[in-house]
Design an enzyme around this catalytic site. Structure first.
Site, PDB file in Angstrom:
ATOM      1  CG  ASP A  34     -18.498   7.068   7.624  1.00 23.50           C
ATOM      2  OD1 ASP A  34     -17.610   7.795   8.735  1.00 23.50           O
ATOM      3  OD2 ASP A  34     -16.941   6.944   7.081  1.00 23.50           O
ATOM      4  CE  LYS A  52     -19.081   7.225  14.521  1.00 19.34           C
ATOM      5  NZ  LYS A  52     -18.876   6.675  13.269  1.00 19.34           N
ATOM      6  N   GLY A  99     -15.884  12.139  11.470  1.00 17.93           N
ATOM      7  CA  GLY A  99     -17.281  13.309  10.331  1.00 17.93           C
ATOM      8  C   GLY A  99     -18.422  12.870  10.586  1.00 17.93           C
ATOM      9  CG  HIS A 100     -20.064  11.885  14.248  1.00 17.12           C
ATOM     10  ND1 HIS A 100     -19.390  11.979  15.584  1.00 17.12           N
ATOM     11  CD2 HIS A 100     -18.662  11.107  13.658  1.00 17.12           C
ATOM     12  CE1 HIS A 100     -18.693  11.342  15.591  1.00 17.12           C
ATOM     13  NE2 HIS A 100     -18.158  11.041  14.538  1.00 17.12           N
ATOM     14  CD  GLN A 129     -12.013   7.770  14.743  1.00 18.69           C
ATOM     15  OE1 GLN A 129     -11.646   7.030  15.847  1.00 18.69           O
ATOM     16  NE2 GLN A 129     -12.185   8.382  13.972  1.00 18.69           N
TER      17      GLN A 129
HETATM   18  P1  GDP Z   1     -20.936   8.854  11.135  1.00 19.74           P
HETATM   19  O1  GDP Z   1     -19.381   9.606  11.324  1.00 19.74           O
HETATM   20  O2  GDP Z   1     -20.928   7.609  11.695  1.00 19.74           O
HETATM   21  O3  GDP Z   1     -21.815   9.787  12.010  1.00 19.74           O
HETATM   22  O4  GDP Z   1     -22.151   8.829  10.267  1.00 19.74           O
HETATM   23  P2  GDP Z   1     -21.450   9.692   8.725  1.00 19.74           P
HETATM   24  O5  GDP Z   1     -22.396  10.981   8.975  1.00 19.74           O
HETATM   25  O6  GDP Z   1     -19.933  10.035   8.155  1.00 19.74           O
HETATM   26  O7  GDP Z   1     -22.114   8.355   7.117  1.00 19.74           O
HETATM   27  C1  GDP Z   1     -23.329   9.238   7.624  1.00 19.74           C
HETATM   28  C2  GDP Z   1     -24.002   8.969   6.528  1.00 19.74           C
HETATM   29  O8  GDP Z   1     -25.596   9.138   6.341  1.00 19.74           O
HETATM   30  C3  GDP Z   1     -24.557  10.646   6.548  1.00 19.74           C
HETATM   31  O9  GDP Z   1     -24.781  11.456   5.569  1.00 19.74           O
HETATM   32  C4  GDP Z   1     -26.028  11.010   7.491  1.00 19.74           C
HETATM   33  O10 GDP Z   1     -26.429  11.725   7.220  1.00 19.74           O
HETATM   34  C5  GDP Z   1     -26.053  10.032   7.151  1.00 19.74           C
HETATM   35  N1  GDP Z   1     -28.016   8.675   7.182  1.00 19.74           N
HETATM   36  C6  GDP Z   1     -27.770   8.800   8.408  1.00 19.74           C
HETATM   37  N2  GDP Z   1     -28.698   8.067   8.929  1.00 19.74           N
HETATM   38  C7  GDP Z   1     -28.926   7.628   7.710  1.00 19.74           C
HETATM   39  C8  GDP Z   1     -30.304   6.519   7.216  1.00 19.74           C
HETATM   40  O11 GDP Z   1     -31.237   6.785   7.806  1.00 19.74           O
HETATM   41  N3  GDP Z   1     -30.676   6.379   5.350  1.00 19.74           N
HETATM   42  C9  GDP Z   1     -29.961   7.558   4.983  1.00 19.74           C
HETATM   43  N4  GDP Z   1     -30.433   7.636   3.940  1.00 19.74           N
HETATM   44  N5  GDP Z   1     -28.873   8.433   5.154  1.00 19.74           N
HETATM   45  C10 GDP Z   1     -28.613   8.532   6.606  1.00 19.74           C
HETATM   46  P1  IMO Z   2     -16.543   8.282  11.921  1.00 17.33           P
HETATM   47  O1  IMO Z   2     -15.976   8.571  13.063  1.00 17.33           O
HETATM   48  C1  IMO Z   2     -14.643   6.501   9.052  1.00 17.33           C
HETATM   49  C2  IMO Z   2     -10.387   5.006   8.839  1.00 17.33           C
HETATM   50  C3  IMO Z   2      -9.554   5.538   7.843  1.00 17.33           C
HETATM   51  C4  IMO Z   2      -7.831   4.424   8.106  1.00 17.33           C
HETATM   52  C5  IMO Z   2      -8.273   4.327   9.319  1.00 17.33           C
HETATM   53  C6  IMO Z   2      -6.430   5.231   9.716  1.00 17.33           C
HETATM   54  O2  IMO Z   2     -17.132   9.673  11.154  1.00 17.33           O
HETATM   55  O3  IMO Z   2     -17.382   7.187  11.662  1.00 17.33           O
HETATM   56  P2  IMO Z   2      -6.581   7.670  10.830  1.00 17.33           P
HETATM   57  O4  IMO Z   2      -6.680   9.300  10.075  1.00 17.33           O
HETATM   58  O5  IMO Z   2      -7.247   7.597  12.121  1.00 17.33           O
HETATM   59  O6  IMO Z   2      -5.583   7.441  11.315  1.00 17.33           O
HETATM   60  O7  IMO Z   2      -6.613   6.733   9.902  1.00 17.33           O
HETATM   61  O8  IMO Z   2      -9.313   5.051  10.060  1.00 17.33           O
HETATM   62  N1  IMO Z   2     -11.056   6.887  10.010  1.00 17.33           N
HETATM   63  C7  IMO Z   2     -12.451   6.367   9.651  1.00 17.33           C
HETATM   64  N2  IMO Z   2     -13.387   6.252   8.809  1.00 17.33           N
HETATM   65  N3  IMO Z   2     -15.283   6.987   9.548  1.00 17.33           N
HETATM   66  C8  IMO Z   2     -14.310   7.493  10.065  1.00 17.33           C
HETATM   67  O9  IMO Z   2     -14.440   7.933  11.932  1.00 17.33           O
HETATM   68  C9  IMO Z   2     -12.626   7.363  10.541  1.00 17.33           C
HETATM   69  N4  IMO Z   2     -11.716   7.181  11.451  1.00 17.33           N
HETATM   70  C10 IMO Z   2     -10.652   6.992  10.306  1.00 17.33           C
HETATM   71  O10 IMO Z   2      -9.904   6.099   6.802  1.00 17.33           O
HETATM   72  O11 IMO Z   2      -8.188   3.704   7.037  1.00 17.33           O
HETATM   73 MG    MG Z   3     -18.619   9.688   9.308  1.00 16.90          MG
END
Ligand code: GDP
Ligand code: IMO
Ligand code: MG
Length: 430
Positions: free
Chosen positions: A13, A16, A40-41, A224
């Site tokens: 998270d 990416k 979840g991206h 991840q």
């Molecule tokens: P990922 O799994 O690495 O793709 O990240 P996620 O999407 O799960 O979580 C990142 C969150 O931060 C998302 O809601 C993005 O929309 C948000 N985001 C990304 N870059 C920025 C930033 O520079 N500032 C803020 N406030 N939000 C951001």
């Molecule tokens: P993105 O790509 C954050 C965490 C789960 C748990 C551990 C193992 O959005 O960054 P699993 O279901 O993979 O066997 O769970 O990994 N986890 C993540 N945490 N972002 C993710 O993906 C994750 N995918 C798995 O919460 O701790």
């Molecule tokens: Mg994510």
């Protein structure tokens, strides 16, 4: 154009999805190489928010080819729902732009069920996403997994599924006293998924290597983060795949010689979902402040769980830089630190009187290590519209420079908001 791997440097998270989305225009292919719909991206385009789970985030740019590689584990109904959801929103998803590896492994309901039993049992709760990811990779390593190509051959699917159900039903009924899983409806459903997906299921390693021969460029989208990697993460509190850069090759069939650059994404603080060590975790109300600051709070995109929040841990990031061979760094969510009064950054740990700058697999290190912080000033006001580093509040500049000094490298890009435009570019990323 070079071939680039984008990797999370923390526990996932890091943002990416946003970064992949902004650099996709420079590439021909975007490849997911590990994980599944545990990811979840998030990508925000204007007023629209998209969350991608299995399909590479590059899908939001017309004209790109997307690959779900052999290293990914696929829950077919979840994938079909994601494809439909995107189509309903006007995004092109067809067998010309989406290619699914024949070798990717298939998640079945029994994988989710065995994960549920384990997670609800008395030992070893990981706090997984309960998507069946771990048990599916277990079957892959045990050499009993069903692959996407098997869904295209009824007799193969029948043989493999019968074999697996025989074993699993013994465990479910004799050990857990549960109901056995019935073969025929499961078989029919998965044959159907195979029919629906058949135009997409291909030898993706061939596609990618032919593209390389034609000088096309590939972006590898990590899911991840490195500290969730099954080898380099905080084992056993990890996911079951190689989320670090090496996974890009094994999970796609592209040789290491073709990788030109590894880009690490680092959030300006740290979050983690699920159980496991987190030395810089904040345990008081300040964690809620970080979690709820800014336009989008820190809640899991796949499960909705509140993310644990803490300060930036440079000990952890140093390991990521090393094991991934990261040559470019991107900092995200810097804007969020404008919502706290003081900022802390962990430069090293103290353990048994020793200074620890690099993580070790030593037993109990995680439990006993004490993070050592430097405290820095925060700033007032919204920085999301800032386009030049020099225009950031001086405190924000100092924070970035402090991180750079400790890591011994420059931060190429700073993200200051979730939107596509909310970035400060300091040097080319590739
Ligand atoms: P990922 O799994 O690495 O793709 O990240 P996620 O999407 O799960 O979580 C990142 C969150 O931060 C998302 O809601 C993005 O929309 C948000 N985001 C990304 N870059 C920025 C930033 O520079 N500032 C803020 N406030 N939000 C951001
Ligand atoms: P993105 O790509 C954050 C965490 C789960 C748990 C551990 C193992 O959005 O960054 P699993 O279901 O993979 O066997 O769970 O990994 N986890 C993540 N945490 N972002 C993710 O993906 C994750 N995918 C798995 O919460 O701790
Ligand atoms: Mg994510």
């Amino acid at each position: 154009m070079p071939n680039v791997v984008v990797i999370g440097t923390q526990w996932g998270d890091e943002g990416k999805g946003k970064i992949i989305d902004i650099i996709t225009p420079y590439f021909d292919f975007v490849v997911r190489f590990q994980g599944g719909n545990n990811a979840g991206h998030t990508v925000i385009i204007g007023k629209e928010t998209f969350t991608l789970h299995l399909i590479p985030s590059g899908i939001l740019h017309p004209g790109k080819e997307l690959i779900i590689g052999n290293g990914v584990v696929i829950d077919p109904p979840a994938l079909i729902a994601e494809m439909e959801g995107l189509r309903k929103r006007g995004i092109e998803v067809n067998p010309d732009n989406l290619h699914i590896s024949k070798g990717a492994h298939v998640i079945f309901p029994y994988h989710k069920l065995s994960e549920k039993i384990r997670e609800e049992g008395s030992i070893g709760r990981i706090g997984t996403t309960r998507r069946g990811i771990g048990p599916c990779y277990m079957d892959k390593a045990a050499r009993v997994g069903v692959r996407m190509v098997d869904l295209l051959y009824p007799e193969v699917l029948e043989r493999k599924l019968k074999r697996n159900l025989e074993e699993i039903n013994l465990i479910f009924t004799k050990i857990y006293g549960g109901e056995p899983i019935e073969f025929s409806s499961l078989y029919e459903n998965y044959l159907n998924y195979g029919k629906l997906l058949s135009p997409y299921i291909k030898d993706t390693y061939l596609l990618l290597n032919r593209a390389l021969e034609q000088k096309k460029s590939i972006l590898f989208e990590g899911a991840q983060g490195t500290l969730l990697d099954v080898d380099f993460g905080t084992y056993p509190y990890v996911t079951s795949s190689n989320a670090s850069a090496g996974g890009a090759c094994t999970g796609s069939g592209v040789g290491p010689i073709h990788i030109d650059s590894v880009v690490g994404i680092m959030k300006a603080y740290t979050t983690r979902v699920g159980e496991g060590p987190f030395p810089t975790e904040i345990k008081d109300e300040l964690a809620d402040r970080l979690r709820n600051a800014g336009p989008i709070g820190e809640y899991g995109r796949s499960t909705g769980r509140p993310r644990r929040c803490g300060w930036l841990d440079l000990v952890a990031v140093k390991k990521s830089i090393m094991v991934n061979g990261i040559n470019k760094l991107i900092l995200t969510r810097l804007d969020i630190l404008g919502y706290v009064d003081k900022i802390k950054v962990c430069t090293h740990y103290l353990w048994k009187g020793k200074k620890i700058e690099f993580l070790s697999e030593e037993i109990n290190l995680w439990k006993e290590a004490v993070p050592v912080y430097e405290e820095m000033e925060s700033w007032e006001g919204d920085i999301s519209r800032v386009k030049k580093f020099e225009e950031l509040p001086i405190q924000a500049q100092k924070y970035v420079e402090r991180i750079e000094k400790e890591l011994g490298r420059k931060i190429s890009l700073i993200s200051v908001g979730p939107g596509r435009e909310e970035v400060i570019q300091r040097e080319p990323i590739f």
